[in-house]
Design a protein around this motif. Sequence first.
Motif, PDB file in Angstrom:
ATOM      1  N   MET A   1       0.853  -1.168   0.000  1.00 30.41           N
ATOM      2  CA  MET A   1       0.000   0.000   0.000  1.00 30.41           C
ATOM      3  C   MET A   1       0.907   1.242   0.000  1.00 30.41           C
ATOM      4  O   MET A   1       1.744   1.400   0.874  1.00 30.41           O
ATOM      5  N   ASP A   2       0.734   2.099  -1.000  1.00 28.50           N
ATOM      6  CA  ASP A   2       1.571   3.293  -1.092  1.00 28.50           C
ATOM      7  C   ASP A   2       0.950   4.453  -0.298  1.00 28.50           C
ATOM      8  O   ASP A   2      -0.116   4.324   0.300  1.00 28.50           O
ATOM      9  N   GLU A   3       1.634   5.591  -0.295  1.00 35.81           N
ATOM     10  CA  GLU A   3       1.183   6.744   0.486  1.00 35.81           C
ATOM     11  C   GLU A   3      -0.203   7.235   0.068  1.00 35.81           C
ATOM     12  O   GLU A   3      -1.013   7.633   0.903  1.00 35.81           O
ATOM     13  N   PHE A   4      -0.474   7.214  -1.223  1.00 35.10           N
ATOM     14  CA  PHE A   4      -1.767   7.664  -1.720  1.00 35.10           C
ATOM     15  C   PHE A   4      -2.889   6.789  -1.167  1.00 35.10           C
ATOM     16  O   PHE A   4      -3.882   7.282  -0.629  1.00 35.10           O
ATOM     17  N   GLU A   5      -2.720   5.494  -1.280  1.00 35.79           N
ATOM     18  CA  GLU A   5      -3.743   4.574  -0.799  1.00 35.79           C
ATOM     19  C   GLU A   5      -3.904   4.694   0.720  1.00 35.79           C
ATOM     20  O   GLU A   5      -5.028   4.663   1.234  1.00 35.79           O
ATOM     21  N   LYS A   6      -2.800   4.858   1.440  1.00 35.33           N
ATOM     22  CA  LYS A   6      -2.871   5.040   2.889  1.00 35.33           C
ATOM     23  C   LYS A   6      -3.650   6.309   3.233  1.00 35.33           C
ATOM     24  O   LYS A   6      -4.462   6.303   4.159  1.00 35.33           O
ATOM     25  N   ALA A   7      -3.400   7.389   2.491  1.00 35.39           N
ATOM     26  CA  ALA A   7      -4.091   8.652   2.761  1.00 35.39           C
ATOM     27  C   ALA A   7      -5.594   8.512   2.533  1.00 35.39           C
ATOM     28  O   ALA A   7      -6.402   8.972   3.344  1.00 35.39           O
ATOM     29  N   VAL A   8      -5.975   7.871   1.451  1.00 34.29           N
ATOM     30  CA  VAL A   8      -7.403   7.682   1.171  1.00 34.29           C
ATOM     31  C   VAL A   8      -8.038   6.801   2.248  1.00 34.29           C
ATOM     32  O   VAL A   8      -9.139   7.100   2.733  1.00 34.29           O
ATOM     33  N   MET A   9      -7.361   5.756   2.646  1.00 31.52           N
ATOM     34  CA  MET A   9      -7.900   4.889   3.684  1.00 31.52           C
ATOM     35  C   MET A   9      -8.064   5.650   4.999  1.00 31.52           C
ATOM     36  O   MET A   9      -9.050   5.455   5.711  1.00 31.52           O
ATOM     37  N   CYS A  10      -7.122   6.526   5.313  1.00 28.31           N
ATOM     38  CA  CYS A  10      -7.247   7.343   6.522  1.00 28.31           C
ATOM     39  C   CYS A  10      -8.478   8.230   6.447  1.00 28.31           C
ATOM     40  O   CYS A  10      -9.180   8.417   7.443  1.00 28.31           O
ATOM     41  N   LEU A  11      -8.761   8.783   5.284  1.00 26.02           N
ATOM     42  CA  LEU A  11      -9.956   9.612   5.127  1.00 26.02           C
ATOM     43  C   LEU A  11     -11.220   8.808   5.407  1.00 26.02           C
ATOM     44  O   LEU A  11     -12.126   9.268   6.104  1.00 26.02           O
ATOM     45  N   PHE A  12     -11.290   7.612   4.879  1.00 27.00           N
ATOM     46  CA  PHE A  12     -12.473   6.779   5.056  1.00 27.00           C
ATOM     47  C   PHE A  12     -12.600   6.249   6.486  1.00 27.00           C
ATOM     48  O   PHE A  12     -13.699   5.980   6.951  1.00 27.00           O
ATOM     49  N   GLN A  13     -11.471   6.110   7.164  1.00 31.76           N
ATOM     50  CA  GLN A  13     -11.499   5.585   8.531  1.00 31.76           C
ATOM     51  C   GLN A  13     -11.533   6.687   9.575  1.00 31.76           C
ATOM     52  O   GLN A  13     -11.628   6.405  10.762  1.00 31.76           O
ATOM     53  N   GLY A  14     -11.432   7.943   9.132  1.00 28.46           N
ATOM     54  CA  GLY A  14     -11.459   9.062  10.059  1.00 28.46           C
ATOM     55  C   GLY A  14     -10.196   9.202  10.890  1.00 28.46           C
ATOM     56  O   GLY A  14     -10.228   9.739  11.991  1.00 28.46           O
ATOM     57  N   GLN A  15      -9.080   8.742  10.369  1.00 24.42           N
ATOM     58  CA  GLN A  15      -7.798   8.811  11.071  1.00 24.42           C
ATOM     59  C   GLN A  15      -6.892   9.821  10.379  1.00 24.42           C
ATOM     60  O   GLN A  15      -6.856   9.887   9.150  1.00 24.42           O
ATOM     61  N   MET A  16      -6.166  10.596  11.162  1.00 26.58           N
ATOM     62  CA  MET A  16      -5.207  11.575  10.607  1.00 26.58           C
ATOM     63  C   MET A  16      -5.845  12.353   9.461  1.00 26.58           C
ATOM     64  O   MET A  16      -5.258  12.504   8.391  1.00 26.58           O
TER      65      MET A  16
END
Length: 102
Positions: A1-16
């Motif tokens: 999982m790259d930085e882009f995918e991590k950032a999107v996942m954080c948005l959906f999970q409400g983290q950072m």
Amino acid sequence: MDEFEKAVMCLFQGQMVREATEYCEGIKAAPDGWNRCLQSLLTREGFQVRFWCLMALLEIIQARRAPPEGLGSIRDGLGQYLDDHLVRHADPPDLHESLRNK
């Protein structure tokens, strides 16, 4: 999982959320952001990333931030995506409900 995918996942999970929003907004604002979103839509597995990319492409098109040749590529890419995921399958198993409604 790259930085882009991590950032999107954080948005959906409400983290950072602040950091993830800044990162994702930077991608949308980049001159080639439309291309990165299109390629991610076509190649990523997770529905969250594909959903975010669809939303980003919509925003980029509405704000007229894609160059004329980019609009043609977006049209062709979306056509390919729809053909691959909807036209060839009556009820595609890998298409999340949020993507189907978009």
